[in-house]
Design an enzyme around this catalytic site. Structure first.
Site, mmCIF file in Angstrom:
data_model
loop_
_atom_site.group_PDB
_atom_site.id
_atom_site.type_symbol
_atom_site.label_atom_id
_atom_site.label_comp_id
_atom_site.label_asym_id
_atom_site.label_seq_id
_atom_site.Cartn_x
_atom_site.Cartn_y
_atom_site.Cartn_z
ATOM 1 N N PHE A 154 0.842 -1.197 0.000
ATOM 2 C CA PHE A 154 0.000 0.000 0.000
ATOM 3 C C PHE A 154 0.873 1.241 0.000
ATOM 4 C CE2 PHE A 154 -2.385 3.352 2.300
ATOM 5 C CZ PHE A 154 -3.445 3.482 1.414
ATOM 6 N N GLY A 155 0.707 2.086 -1.029
ATOM 7 C CA GLY A 155 1.454 3.331 -1.144
ATOM 8 C C GLY A 155 0.566 4.521 -0.834
ATOM 9 N N TYR A 156 1.047 5.410 0.040
ATOM 10 C CA TYR A 156 0.243 6.573 0.430
ATOM 11 C C TYR A 156 0.985 7.887 0.242
ATOM 12 C CZ TYR A 156 3.091 5.875 4.628
ATOM 13 O OH TYR A 156 4.139 5.690 5.492
ATOM 14 N N GLY A 157 2.288 7.832 -0.099
ATOM 15 C CA GLY A 157 3.093 9.040 -0.298
ATOM 16 C C GLY A 157 3.866 8.940 -1.596
ATOM 17 N N SER A 158 5.182 8.998 -1.494
ATOM 18 C CA SER A 158 6.005 8.997 -2.710
ATOM 19 C C SER A 158 5.914 7.694 -3.488
ATOM 20 C CB SER A 158 7.466 9.292 -2.356
ATOM 21 O OG SER A 158 8.007 8.282 -1.519
ATOM 22 N N GLU B 69 12.912 2.653 2.842
ATOM 23 C CA GLU B 69 11.941 3.097 3.842
ATOM 24 C C GLU B 69 12.363 2.836 5.291
ATOM 25 O OE1 GLU B 69 9.396 4.811 3.035
ATOM 26 O OE2 GLU B 69 9.363 4.501 0.866
#
Length: 221
Positions: free
Chosen positions: A55-59, A132
C-alpha cells in the site's frame, strides 16, 4: 523563505524559531543485519512464492521504484496520512530537517495498492527496506486493504512509530511553513515532495483535502 530559521550552510545556525529546527539527537542507521531481520520478521508467514500487496500513500504513489503486476486505487482504515516524520537525509538535513508523510492512528487513507509478483518480489522488497526502513522510524505491518474493485487483501504498509525522536506529532502551521521554506535533502525539498503527492492524488481522482489545504496555507508564493 523565512530568514528566522534558514541559513547558508557555511553560516552559524540560527536559534530555533517557532519550534524549528527541532532537537532530534544523533541519528543511527540500521545495519544490514538489522534490515534483513526486520524484513524476515515481516515476511514470516509468506511462502516465498505467492504474490504480495503493497500500500502506497506518499512517494510510492508517484515513484514506486519497482514493477507491479497490478496497480489499483485502495483504502486502509484506522490510519490517516500526515506529515509526521522528520527527514534528516531524503528531504532535509540534520541541521534543518524536512518532513515526509507517514501513517498515524485514526481515520482512513486512500492510496494505491501494488501487487508484486511473488516469484520476483524479494530483490524489490530488499530495495524497499533500504529506502523506507534505514532509520527505523516506521513499523511495517500487514493491514486490511480495500481495493477499488471490492476486493479486500492484506497489504504491506509502513506505519509511523510514535516512540522515536523523529515522530513529529501534530505540527503548527508556523513550523510547516519554515520547513517548506528551508528543508532540502538528497532527493529535493519537502515542498516539492508534498506538492508532487498532492498532484498525484488529485490526478488519480483521490484528492487529499487536508493535505491540499495544508499546502495552500503553508507554501509561500
Amino acid at each position: 523563505m523565512s530568514s528566522a530559521v534558514c541559513s547558508d550552510p557555511d553560516d552559524k545556525l540560527p536559534e530555533p524559531a517557532c519550534g524549528y529546527p527541532p532537537s532530534l539527537g544523533e541519528a543511527r542507521l540500521l545495519s544490514d543485519e538489522e534490515l534483513a531481520a526486520s524484513l524476515a520478521s515481516t515476511l514470516e508467514h509468506w511462502d516465498g512464492a505467492s504474490d504480495l500487496w503493497l500500500f502506497g500513500y506518499g512517494s510510492l504513489i508517484w515513484n514506486p521504484g519497482m514493477p507491479a503486476a497490478e496497480t489499483i486505487h485502495a483504502r486502509v482504515r484506522g490510519y490517516h496520512r500526515g506529515l509526521y516524520l522528520w527527514s534528516r537525509v531524503n528531504r532535509g538535513t540534520p541541521e534543518q530537517p524536512g518532513l515526509v508523510l507517514a501513517l498515524d492512528r485514526g481515520g482512513s487513507c486512500t492510496g494505491v495498492a501494488f501487487r508484486l509478483d511473488g516469484a520476483n518480489a524479494m530483490p524489490h522488497l530488499q530495495a524497499l527496506w533500504r529506502r523506507e526502513m534505514m532509520m527505523g522510524s516506521y513499523r511495517p505491518a500487514w493491514l486490511p486493504c480495500w481495493l477499488a474493485d471490492g476486493r479486500r487483501v492484506p497489504a504491506l504498509a509502513f506505519i509511523m512509530r510514535r516512540d522515536v525522536p523523529t515522530y513529529t506529532g501534530k505540527l503548527p502551521d508556523a513550523v510547516v511553513k519554515a520547513v517548506f521554506g528551508c528543508a532540502r535533502g538528497r532527493y529535493g525539498t519537502t515542498l516539492d515532495y508534498v506538492s508532487r503527492t498532492v498532484d498525484a492524488l488529485r490526478k488519480s481522482g483521490m484528492p487529499d483535502r487536508a493535505l491540499e489545504a495544508l499546502l495552500r496555507r503553508c507554501a509561500e508564493e
